[in-house]
Design an enzyme around this catalytic site. Sequence first.
Site, PDB file in Angstrom:
ATOM      1  N   ASP A 123       0.334  18.262 -36.964  1.00 55.65           N
ATOM      2  CA  ASP A 123       0.904  19.594 -37.232  1.00 55.65           C
ATOM      3  C   ASP A 123       1.353  20.322 -35.979  1.00 55.65           C
ATOM      4  OD1 ASP A 123       0.376  19.192 -39.939  1.00 55.65           O
ATOM      5  OD2 ASP A 123      -1.651  20.002 -39.744  1.00 55.65           O
ATOM      6  N   LYS A 161       6.270  18.699 -35.123  1.00 53.82           N
ATOM      7  CA  LYS A 161       7.144  17.533 -34.929  1.00 53.82           C
ATOM      8  C   LYS A 161       8.406  17.666 -35.779  1.00 53.82           C
ATOM      9  CE  LYS A 161       3.741  14.961 -36.376  1.00 53.82           C
ATOM     10  NZ  LYS A 161       2.659  15.960 -36.399  1.00 53.82           N
ATOM     11  N   GLY A 170       3.153  16.334 -43.385  1.00 55.80           N
ATOM     12  CA  GLY A 170       3.899  17.484 -43.907  1.00 55.80           C
ATOM     13  C   GLY A 170       4.695  18.044 -42.754  1.00 55.80           C
ATOM     14  N   HIS A 171       5.995  17.803 -42.738  1.00 57.63           N
ATOM     15  CA  HIS A 171       6.843  18.178 -41.606  1.00 57.63           C
ATOM     16  C   HIS A 171       7.811  19.282 -42.038  1.00 57.63           C
ATOM     17  CE1 HIS A 171       6.135  13.982 -39.613  1.00 57.63           C
ATOM     18  NE2 HIS A 171       5.032  14.681 -39.774  1.00 57.63           N
ATOM     19  N   ARG A 216      -4.664  -8.059 -46.567  1.00 53.87           N
ATOM     20  CA  ARG A 216      -3.569  -8.970 -46.926  1.00 53.87           C
ATOM     21  C   ARG A 216      -3.392  -9.141 -48.436  1.00 53.87           C
ATOM     22  NH1 ARG A 216      -5.858 -13.214 -42.773  1.00 53.87           N
ATOM     23  NH2 ARG A 216      -7.682 -12.359 -43.811  1.00 53.87           N
ATOM     24  N   GLN A 238       1.349  12.531 -38.142  1.00 50.46           N
ATOM     25  CA  GLN A 238      -0.031  12.762 -37.677  1.00 50.46           C
ATOM     26  C   GLN A 238      -0.042  13.040 -36.169  1.00 50.46           C
ATOM     27  OE1 GLN A 238       0.331   9.801 -40.076  1.00 50.46           O
ATOM     28  NE2 GLN A 238       0.245  11.547 -41.423  1.00 50.46           N
ATOM     29  N   THR A 286      -6.794   8.828 -39.209  1.00 48.94           N
ATOM     30  CA  THR A 286      -6.030   8.287 -40.323  1.00 48.94           C
ATOM     31  C   THR A 286      -6.006   6.769 -40.143  1.00 48.94           C
ATOM     32  OG1 THR A 286      -4.016   8.563 -41.637  1.00 48.94           O
ATOM     33  CG2 THR A 286      -3.730   8.490 -39.232  1.00 48.94           C
ATOM     34  N   LEU A 294       4.212  28.763 -28.619  1.00 49.34           N
ATOM     35  CA  LEU A 294       3.734  29.612 -27.536  1.00 49.34           C
ATOM     36  C   LEU A 294       3.700  31.071 -28.002  1.00 49.34           C
ATOM     37  CD1 LEU A 294       2.940  29.464 -24.502  1.00 49.34           C
ATOM     38  CD2 LEU A 294       5.297  30.118 -23.975  1.00 49.34           C
TER      39      LEU A 294
HETATM   40  P1  GDP Z   1       4.367  18.848 -38.128  1.00 52.00           P
HETATM   41  O1  GDP Z   1       3.464  18.222 -39.122  1.00 52.00           O
HETATM   42  O2  GDP Z   1       4.039  18.442 -36.731  1.00 52.00           O
HETATM   43  O3  GDP Z   1       5.824  18.654 -38.425  1.00 52.00           O
HETATM   44  O4  GDP Z   1       4.080  20.433 -38.194  1.00 52.00           O
HETATM   45  P2  GDP Z   1       3.965  21.316 -39.544  1.00 52.00           P
HETATM   46  O5  GDP Z   1       5.324  21.452 -40.153  1.00 52.00           O
HETATM   47  O6  GDP Z   1       2.873  20.804 -40.401  1.00 52.00           O
HETATM   48  O7  GDP Z   1       3.462  22.683 -38.947  1.00 52.00           O
HETATM   49  C1  GDP Z   1       4.185  23.378 -37.977  1.00 52.00           C
HETATM   50  C2  GDP Z   1       4.494  24.799 -38.469  1.00 52.00           C
HETATM   51  O8  GDP Z   1       4.902  25.577 -37.370  1.00 52.00           O
HETATM   52  C3  GDP Z   1       5.616  24.893 -39.472  1.00 52.00           C
HETATM   53  O9  GDP Z   1       5.318  25.913 -40.376  1.00 52.00           O
HETATM   54  C4  GDP Z   1       6.832  25.264 -38.610  1.00 52.00           C
HETATM   55  O10 GDP Z   1       7.835  25.966 -39.333  1.00 52.00           O
HETATM   56  C5  GDP Z   1       6.180  26.164 -37.596  1.00 52.00           C
HETATM   57  N1  GDP Z   1       6.797  26.209 -36.261  1.00 52.00           N
HETATM   58  C6  GDP Z   1       7.472  25.242 -35.600  1.00 52.00           C
HETATM   59  N2  GDP Z   1       7.705  25.616 -34.316  1.00 52.00           N
HETATM   60  C7  GDP Z   1       7.175  26.844 -34.170  1.00 52.00           C
HETATM   61  C8  GDP Z   1       7.077  27.753 -33.065  1.00 52.00           C
HETATM   62  O11 GDP Z   1       7.487  27.471 -31.949  1.00 52.00           O
HETATM   63  N3  GDP Z   1       6.463  28.950 -33.320  1.00 52.00           N
HETATM   64  C9  GDP Z   1       5.965  29.277 -34.543  1.00 52.00           C
HETATM   65  N4  GDP Z   1       5.391  30.456 -34.691  1.00 52.00           N
HETATM   66  N5  GDP Z   1       6.012  28.433 -35.578  1.00 52.00           N
HETATM   67  C10 GDP Z   1       6.608  27.230 -35.406  1.00 52.00           C
HETATM   68  P1  IMO Z   2       1.414  15.655 -39.913  1.00 57.11           P
HETATM   69  O1  IMO Z   2       2.373  14.492 -39.830  1.00 57.11           O
HETATM   70  C1  IMO Z   2      -2.748  16.926 -39.700  1.00 57.11           C
HETATM   71  C2  IMO Z   2      -5.763  14.131 -41.252  1.00 57.11           C
HETATM   72  C3  IMO Z   2      -6.503  14.545 -42.506  1.00 57.11           C
HETATM   73  C4  IMO Z   2      -7.845  13.865 -42.261  1.00 57.11           C
HETATM   74  C5  IMO Z   2      -7.436  12.545 -41.587  1.00 57.11           C
HETATM   75  C6  IMO Z   2      -7.346  11.363 -42.525  1.00 57.11           C
HETATM   76  O2  IMO Z   2       1.861  16.728 -40.823  1.00 57.11           O
HETATM   77  O3  IMO Z   2       1.023  16.112 -38.553  1.00 57.11           O
HETATM   78  P2  IMO Z   2      -5.612  10.632 -44.398  1.00 57.11           P
HETATM   79  O4  IMO Z   2      -5.185  11.314 -45.663  1.00 57.11           O
HETATM   80  O5  IMO Z   2      -4.482  10.352 -43.460  1.00 57.11           O
HETATM   81  O6  IMO Z   2      -6.456   9.426 -44.643  1.00 57.11           O
HETATM   82  O7  IMO Z   2      -6.585  11.697 -43.675  1.00 57.11           O
HETATM   83  O8  IMO Z   2      -6.156  12.790 -41.026  1.00 57.11           O
HETATM   84  N1  IMO Z   2      -4.287  14.146 -41.378  1.00 57.11           N
HETATM   85  C7  IMO Z   2      -3.488  15.081 -40.833  1.00 57.11           C
HETATM   86  N2  IMO Z   2      -3.802  16.198 -40.139  1.00 57.11           N
HETATM   87  N3  IMO Z   2      -1.475  16.578 -39.876  1.00 57.11           N
HETATM   88  C8  IMO Z   2      -1.136  15.443 -40.540  1.00 57.11           C
HETATM   89  O9  IMO Z   2       0.118  14.998 -40.643  1.00 57.11           O
HETATM   90  C9  IMO Z   2      -2.178  14.653 -41.079  1.00 57.11           C
HETATM   91  N4  IMO Z   2      -2.212  13.503 -41.789  1.00 57.11           N
HETATM   92  C10 IMO Z   2      -3.501  13.206 -41.948  1.00 57.11           C
HETATM   93  O10 IMO Z   2      -6.634  15.935 -42.588  1.00 57.11           O
HETATM   94  O11 IMO Z   2      -8.591  14.592 -41.327  1.00 57.11           O
HETATM   95 MG    MG Z   3       2.226  18.766 -40.703  1.00 58.51          MG
END
Ligand code: GDP
Ligand code: IMO
Ligand code: MG
Length: 429
Positions: free
Chosen positions: A13, A16, A40-41, A142, A222, A237, A330
């Site tokens: 999170d 990315k 979840g991106h 496998r 992740q 994971t 930031l």
């Molecule tokens: P990912 O899994 O690495 O793609 O990240 P997520 O989408 O799960 O979580 C990142 C969250 O931060 C999302 O709600 C983005 O819209 C938000 N976001 C991305 N860049 C920034 C930033 O520079 N500042 C703030 N405040 N939010 C951001």
């Molecule tokens: P993104 O791509 C944050 C965490 C879960 C749990 C562990 C194992 O959005 O950054 P799983 O379901 O993969 O077997 O769970 O990994 N986890 C994540 N935490 N961001 C993710 O993806 C994650 N995908 C899995 O919360 O601790």
């Molecule tokens: Mg995410």
Amino acid sequence: MPTLVIIGAQWGDEAKGKIVDVLGAEARYVVRYSGGNNAGHTVVVADEEFKFHLLPAAILHESTVSILGGGMVICPKGLLDELRRTQERRAALGRLLVSPAAHVVFPYHRLLDELEEEARGANKIGTTSRGIGPAYEDKVARIGIRMGEFVRPERFRRRFCEVLAVKNRLLRMFGHEPLEFDGIFEEYSGYARDLASYVEDTDRLLQDAVDAGDRVLFEGAQGTFLDLDSGTYPYVTSSHPTAGGACLGTGVGPRSIDSVLGVAKAYTTRVGSGPFPTEQDNGDGERIRQQGNEYGTTTGRGRRCGWLDLVALRQSCRLNSMSGLVLTRLDVLSGFERLPVAVGYALDGSRIDQLPTDIEDLARVEPVYETLDGWPDDLQGARTLDDLPRPARRYLEFIAEFTRTPIAILSIGPARDATIVLRPDLIWG
Ligand code: GDP
Ligand code: IMO
Ligand code: MG
């Protein structure tokens, strides 16, 4: 050979998705290489928000080809739903291709994910319940069913029959009733028909693309410390989110990777269980959660929040051989008067400078902090480094010096234009 890997440098999170969307505009191919819909991106375009779980986060760029690589595990229903939902919002999307080597996630994987978590009791991992671990278990054992055979009806029938018998034995051991072949087979045969036209030899395609000098962006899911080998095992994971995974999960060799960017938040979060040395289970952590709206994109769970852990980040830079860092969020730290960052750990009276491999040792380390000045200003309007207040610039310098890794990009808001590129030379190698 302009190839770029974007990975999560912490526990996931890190934003990315935003960065892949921004840089994906310049790529010909954008490739997911590990994980599944546990990811979840988020991508924000004007006032619209997209949350991608399986689709590469650059799918909104019509001119890019989006690839789901062989290192992934794919829930066919999840993929078709996500594709339909996205198509409803955008008529024109980039082309999508799926590797025949990617594994299929079936209902028994989800069921076993829940049953295994229940059996772990107090030691549960806190998985996303998407069946990810059990699907990778089948791959390693496998007996997994891959996309290539899933979309061949006779082959799928034979394999599914074989595997379901094994899974039903396992389900009975957990005290669960067996699953019926007919209903699931019929439902999944429908998904297979809908997905057949997307399945293509993407390893070959990417090798040719690399040879031709096309820009390829590998999208990590992740984060580094959730990696099966390099992460905080067993609270990880079941795949390889690290930069090395980009090769394993796509068929592209290590010498074809030109650049690796590690995305890191300006602080640290973690979802699910497992050690987290700089966690602030207190008012500071709560304040970060509120200011950053730190709730999971996939599960909605409140994320655990804490200070920036530079010990972990430096380790992440090394093990991913990072060309540069992308520092995100930031802006969320605005208003904190002081910002502690971990620069070492204390364990049993000794100072250590990296994460102990043993999980129980890691759970016992005490971070050693250096405290930097905060800033009161709202950063979201900044568009150059000079627009940032002096303490914010100092915070960035400190990170780059400590990790011995330059900051290539800075993100100060969810929108595409809330991005400051500091080192364009580090992006495409
Ligand atoms: P990912 O899994 O690495 O793609 O990240 P997520 O989408 O799960 O979580 C990142 C969250 O931060 C999302 O709600 C983005 O819209 C938000 N976001 C991305 N860049 C920034 C930033 O520079 N500042 C703030 N405040 N939010 C951001
Ligand atoms: P993104 O791509 C944050 C965490 C879960 C749990 C562990 C194992 O959005 O950054 P799983 O379901 O993969 O077997 O769970 O990994 N986890 C994540 N935490 N961001 C993710 O993806 C994650 N995908 C899995 O919360 O601790
Ligand atoms: Mg995410």
